[in-house]
Structure formats: structure tokens, C-alpha cells
Scaffold this motif. Structure first.
Motif, PDB file in Angstrom:
ATOM      1  N   ILE A 399     -35.357 -34.876  16.532  1.00 13.53           N
ATOM      2  CA  ILE A 399     -35.028 -33.815  17.216  1.00 13.53           C
ATOM      3  C   ILE A 399     -36.306 -33.280  18.090  1.00 13.53           C
ATOM      4  O   ILE A 399     -37.405 -33.233  17.528  1.00 13.53           O
ATOM      5  N   SER A 404     -31.243 -33.996  20.422  1.00 17.13           N
ATOM      6  CA  SER A 404     -31.162 -35.127  19.639  1.00 17.13           C
ATOM      7  C   SER A 404     -30.148 -36.051  20.409  1.00 17.13           C
ATOM      8  O   SER A 404     -28.931 -35.767  20.372  1.00 17.13           O
ATOM      9  N   PRO A 405     -30.458 -37.454  20.689  1.00 18.15           N
ATOM     10  CA  PRO A 405     -31.993 -37.616  20.838  1.00 18.15           C
ATOM     11  C   PRO A 405     -32.769 -36.991  21.634  1.00 18.15           C
ATOM     12  O   PRO A 405     -32.318 -36.401  22.668  1.00 18.15           O
TER      13      PRO A 405
END
Length: 457
Positions: A399, A404-405
Motif C-alpha cells: 500500500i 494498492s497496488p
């Protein structure tokens, strides 16, 4: 490619039935010289050194030199400013081996290399007199059969599998067709299929439709012990805990007592402040052109709050960098994260946030960043950096500022940084990667300031 000995390393159990025998008790801890890769620096070996130390290796028998010009020439035959040839690379390593032998009184060293560093190791042992000076050679993620093997594609590059340099290194050494030079004991460590520079297609070298002529087995060598680590990326073939386990077992003949970094009671830190350069070309693993000192730079170090990245009091170190680039020493406090602030002409004032340091290190190298012209209108810029591995959204939990990603991270392990532009300054920016958490702060681009959150593992 068919190899004579190949083993699969599974989590928690490295299978090396034909491993090289370990040294005698009188040489239980032979000196080890660690050779970094293309565009990298000695600092990338930090956690590997810590793991060797945590298993009893004396610190004064571990050597991690900085190649001043770590990037390969685009054509090895043509001089190119700021880059090194295969011969220069080999000669630098030869000198560093002699320094290690003189410092320890040993008759031989162990060489451990990542990526391009393995080319210097192989060249030194085969052509530079290293066969008598080296007992074991360990190659992590070295593209031993090239990053590409395509007629007409950059034939002068040392990364060309069909180029003169690699063809000479890989020529059979005996009737069995071994590609390695004896009597040195050889280990290669590779990924099963997650190494960006051992791919059948050229996705990570800028041409996804290119048939590279290279397979996942490209780093393996006939005549070596060849270990396969599932899912590791290009860098993790040298810098992961699993890679360390393979190294330790190969050198000593036994498994390490621990894969963890054992904390020290007193932690002393130091390193170098070095400049950055132009972006590197394939298959580089960094974005700077040299490891030269940055004299005159100003360094301030602050202890920070682990949750917010805010400074906890005045600077714990203030220093003007001298001609050798050295900074420190800093007596670091346990469980304390730090902010390193570098100010130097021609660079942005760079705030580097690091997590707590469990052990001492003299290779905490610091590099100021630059702001590109197209970024000048940003409010704040923060970079998340993972020097010892890549980001893989199919494998890793990560994170970056609630994203995220992280932005720019694609499937597969191909990038080691994520850079974001923020609309506000003076606030916490949190990053997490597989359990490692670091808090940084956003700083105003208008004041020529940027932030970098640098992961340790």
C-alpha cells in the motif's frame, strides 16, 4: 538449456544434494566480496551482510565495494563517458579482491555477485587470474546467456547472448562441456520464471513482441550447482532470505542458524552521499550513472515518529560532506525510524525516510533526487523505493498512500519504484510492503523539495 545439476529451492527447505563441500574449521569464515550489479551500489547488500553477521560472520571479513561507474557501455568496444567496459569492470574487481586478501591474510575469497556483477566475477576467474584467488563463486540472477540472443540486436553489448563477450565466457571448458572455470566451486541462483531479464519475450526491455532467444533457465550454467527459487524476482535472486540460505549452505555445507536479521544493542551508521546521473538503459537496475562522492552536500538526520513521519526533536546529525563523500557516524537508537535530508546544488532537497536499523552499517548510501521538467507544476512528489527487490501485485501485499497496488506497478515483478504527485504538503504519507511499514511526509515542490520512502527488505 540443459544443465548437469539443478535443484528447486522450496520455502523453508533448500534442496542441494550435490552442494559444494564447506571450508575447514580453520577457514570457517572466509572473506566474502560482494559485487553489485548494473547501475547499483554497495548499499544494496545491506541486508545480506546483516544476515551473514547474524550467523557469526565477522564484520571485518565482509567486503562490499562500490564500482565507480556501474553502468555497462552500450557497446563494450566503444568508450562511453560515465560507463565501464567489461575489462574495466573485471580490473576493478581484481583490485578489490587483492585488498580483501591483504586485509584478512587469507589466500582465497568467496565472490557473491548480483546481475551484471556476475560478469565481472566470471571474467576475473576465467581471464584475470582469479581461479587461484577464489574458492567459491555465487551468481544471483546473472544473465549468463544474455538478456537477448537475437541476430543483429546490439551485438557489441555485453548483455547480448550471441555477442563476443558472453560467447567467450560460455565456451566449453572441458570434454563435458562445462561453462564454468575450475577449480572454483560455482553456484547460480535463479527465479523459476519471474526474473525480468530471463524472459522469452522482451516485455521488460522495451519490446513486448520481441522473441529474446533467452529462456527462464538463462542464468544457469553447465558445471555449476544451479538453484531455482520460486517466484523471486531479478533482485531477490541475490538479496532475499532464500538467496542467503542458498549462499550460506553452499559456502559452509550447512544451513544457517537463522534467516532473520538479529538486532544489535548498539547501532552505528555511516555511508556515502553520492550523486545521480542520467537514466540508465536496458537492462539497468538503477537510475543513476555513477557512485562518485558528492562533496559539499549538506546532510541532516532526524529521528521520526513511526506513525506520522514527523520529526522528534532537532537534528541528531548535521554534516557537510567532504571529498570522499563519507557521512557519519551516527549512533542510531533501537526501533527508531529516521529522515535523511540532503541539500546539494543541482538537486532537489531530498527527504529520505528509512525504517529502524536493527544492525550497524557503513553502506547506508544516500542519493539526492531531481525534479523533472514535467513535474515542476506538482504540489508534492513522493517516491516509494524498494532497492532489494521489485513490486509484484500478484505476490506482494503493498500500500502506498492508501493506493494498492502503488501507481505504475504492473503485473509481474518489473519495477522497484512508484512515484506519486500529491495535492497537499505537510501530511503523513504511509507505505507498507509485506509487513514493513514506513511513514514519510510530503514536501513542497515549489521549494524544490521531494520525498523518498525507502524500504529495507
Amino acid at each position: 538449456m540443459t544443465t548437469r545439476r539443478e535443484f528447486i529451492a522450496l520455502p523453508g527447505a533448500l534442496i542441494l544434494s550435490a552442494c559444494a563441500s564447506g571450508p575447514s574449521r580453520s577457514s570457517e569464515f572466509p572473506p566474502i566480496v560482494f559485487v553489485h550489479g548494473n547501475g547499483d551500489s554497495a548499499s544494496i547488500w545491506q541486508t545480506t551482510l546483516w544476515r551473514f553477521e547474524s550467523n557469526g560472520w565477522p564484520r571485518d571479513r565482509l567486503f562490499a565495494p562500490d564500482q565507480p561507474y556501474p553502468l555497462a557501455r552500450e557497446d563494450d568496444r566503444v568508450e562511453q563517458p560515465g560507463r565501464s567496459s567489461t575489462t574495466q569492470h573485471m580490473e576493478f574487481l581484481r583490485d578489490e579482491v587483492e585488498k580483501a586478501l591483504k586485509a584478512t591474510g587469507a589466500s582465497q575469497v568467496v565472490l557473491v555477485a548480483s546481475s551484471r556483477g556476475g560478469y565481472a566475477v566470471r571474467n576475473y576467474i576465467q581471464n584475470g587470474g582469479g581461479a587461484a584467488r577464489v574458492s567459491h563463486a555465487i551468481l544471483g540472477g546473472v544473465p549468463n546467456h544474455g538478456v537477448w540472443n537475437v541476430p543483429g540486436r546490439s551485438p557489441g553489448s555485453e548483455f547480448a547472448g550471441n555477442g563476443a563477450f558472453l560467447q567467450a565466457l560460455n565456451a566449453p571448458k572441458n570434454a563435458q562441456g562445462d561453462e564454468v572455470t575450475g577449480p572454483v566451486k560455482w553456484l547460480t541462483i535463479r527465479s523459476d520464471r519471474n526474473d525480468k531479464y530471463a524472459q522469452p519475450l522482451g516485455t521488460w526491455i522495451g519490446d513486448p513482441k520481441l522473441a529474446t532467444g533467452v529462456t527462464y533457465e538463462g542464468p544457469a550454467l553447465k558445471g555449476a550447482t544451479n538453484v531455482v527459487l520460486p517466484r523471486v524476482d531479478h533482485r531477490e535472486t541475490a538479496f532475499s532470505a532464500a538467496a542467503f540460505e542458498a549462499m550460506h549452505r553452499f559456502i559452509t555445507g550447512r544451513e544457517p542458524a537463522t534467516l532473520q536479521v538479529v538486532p544489535e544493542d548498539h547501532v552505528m551508521l555511516g555511508g556515502k552521499v553520492v550523486g545521480t546521473g542520467l537514466s540508465s538503459t536496458e537492462p539497468a537496475s538503477g537510475n543513476f550513472a555513477n557512485n562518485l562522492p558528492l562533496p559539499g552536500a549538506k546532510l541532516e538526520v532526524y529521528a521520526t515518529d513511526a506513525a506520522t513521519g514527523e520529526r522528534r526533536g532537532p537534528a541528531v546529525l548535521t554534516q557537510t560532506i567532504g571529498a570522499d563523500g563519507a557521512w557519519g557516524p551516527l549512533h542510531a537508537q533501537p526501533a527508531t525510524p529516521y529522515e535523511f535530508v540532503i541539500t546539494a546544488p543541482g538537486y532537489a532537497t531530498t527527504h529520505i525516510y528509512r525504517g529502524p536499523f536493527p544492525r550497524s552499517s557503513t553502506i547506508v548510501h544516500l542519493r539526492p533526487d531531481r525534479i523533472a521538467l514535467f513535474e515542476r507544476n506538482a504540489i508534492a512528489i513522493v517516491t516509494l523505493s524498494r532497492p532489494r527487490g521489485y513490486f509484484d501485485p500478484e505476490r506482494d501485499k503493498m500500500i502506498f498512500d492508501r493506493r494498492s497496488p502503488p501507481p505504475g506497478v504492473q503485473p509481474g515483478a518489473g519495477v522497484a519504484t512508484s512515484r506519486i504527485q500529491l495535492l497537499d504538503v505537510g501530511r503523513p504519507v504511509l507505505a507498507e510492503f509485506n509487513g514493513e511499514k514506513i511513514a514519510g511526509r510530503s514536501w513542497p515542490v515549489a521549494n524544490n523539495e521531494v520525498a523518498v520512502i525507502e524500504l529495507t527488505y
